[in-house]
Write an enzyme that holds these catalytic residues in place. Structure first.
Site, short mmCIF file in Angstrom:
data_model
loop_
_atom_site.label_atom_id
_atom_site.label_comp_id
_atom_site.label_asym_id
_atom_site.label_seq_id
_atom_site.Cartn_x
_atom_site.Cartn_y
_atom_site.Cartn_z
N ILE A 182 0.82 -1.22 0.00
CA ILE A 182 0.00 0.00 0.00
C ILE A 182 0.85 1.26 0.00
O ILE A 182 0.39 2.34 -0.39
CB ILE A 182 -0.96 -0.03 1.21
CG1 ILE A 182 -2.19 0.83 0.97
CG2 ILE A 182 -0.25 0.36 2.51
CD1 ILE A 182 -3.30 0.59 1.97
N HIS A 238 5.53 -12.07 5.86
CA HIS A 238 5.46 -11.53 4.51
C HIS A 238 6.87 -11.31 3.99
O HIS A 238 7.76 -10.92 4.75
CB HIS A 238 4.66 -10.22 4.45
CG HIS A 238 5.02 -9.22 5.48
ND1 HIS A 238 4.65 -9.34 6.79
CD2 HIS A 238 5.75 -8.07 5.40
CE1 HIS A 238 5.12 -8.30 7.47
NE2 HIS A 238 5.81 -7.52 6.65
P1 AMP Z 1 6.90 -4.80 7.69
O1 AMP Z 1 7.54 -3.59 8.29
O2 AMP Z 1 7.90 -5.73 7.06
O3 AMP Z 1 5.96 -5.50 8.65
O4 AMP Z 1 6.05 -4.27 6.46
C1 AMP Z 1 4.66 -4.16 6.45
C2 AMP Z 1 4.28 -3.63 5.08
O5 AMP Z 1 2.89 -3.81 4.92
C3 AMP Z 1 4.59 -2.17 4.85
O6 AMP Z 1 5.43 -2.04 3.70
C4 AMP Z 1 3.21 -1.54 4.61
O7 AMP Z 1 3.22 -0.51 3.66
C5 AMP Z 1 2.40 -2.74 4.15
N1 AMP Z 1 0.96 -2.67 4.36
C6 AMP Z 1 0.32 -2.36 5.50
N2 AMP Z 1 -1.01 -2.43 5.32
C7 AMP Z 1 -1.20 -2.84 4.05
C8 AMP Z 1 -2.36 -3.09 3.26
N3 AMP Z 1 -3.60 -2.97 3.75
N4 AMP Z 1 -2.19 -3.48 1.97
C9 AMP Z 1 -0.95 -3.59 1.46
N5 AMP Z 1 0.18 -3.36 2.14
C10 AMP Z 1 0.06 -2.98 3.42
#
Ligand code: AMP
Length: 125
Positions: A40, A110
């Site tokens: 996102i 992820h």
């Molecule tokens: P991390 O710091 O590795 O946990 O990364 C979490 C990632 O999830 C970040 O890059 C956010 O931008 C992404 N993120 C959070 N909410 C969403 C969402 N609803 N859809 C897509 N990406 C998301």
């Protein structure tokens, strides 16, 4: 805030809700083991998140508790997403943040897949 790496799986985390279809995502890939969608808040021209369908908090949880089938299915899915986006020849970068020091914010495993431009230093100083 980074997650507590020892917390149990939270069924209300944002990626669990995306997997259940309760929240939208820009899906680019799905199979029995994995779902992939655009981040996102993209940090590169291509920034895709690949997540396992099963309930694992982190890379650590996954590599301890997942079945061999889940692990191979997930890793093959990451490769397939990169191939489907034409990233193999120019190259790409994978990243999995784990726990506090890794600054993991969403407590569902992820892998970040970055591509579409030249990358340089691996860790910003
Ligand atoms: P991390 O710091 O590795 O946990 O990364 C979490 C990632 O999830 C970040 O890059 C956010 O931008 C992404 N993120 C959070 N909410 C969403 C969402 N609803 N859809 C897509 N990406 C998301």
């Amino acid at each position: 805030m980074p997650i507590d790496p020892y917390a149990p799986y939270d069924d209300n985390n944002i990626f669990a809700r995306i997997l259940r279809g309760e929240l939208p995502c820009k899906k680019v890939y799905e199979d029995d083991f994995a779902l992939a969608f655009h981040d996102i808040n993209p940090q590169a021209p291509v920034h895709i998140l690949v997540i396992p369908k099963a309930r694992y908090v982190s890379w650590d949880d996954f590599t301890i508790h997942a079945t061999d089938g889940e692990i191979s299915g997930f890793i093959r899915a990451v490769g397939a997403v990169a191939r489907e986006h034409g990233l193999v020849e120019p190259g790409y970068r994978l990243l999995a943040n784990v726990g506090q020091h890794g600054h993991q914010e969403v407590p569902h495993l992820h892998v970040h897949l970055f591509g579409g431009r030249q990358f340089y230093a691996m860790i910003p100083q």
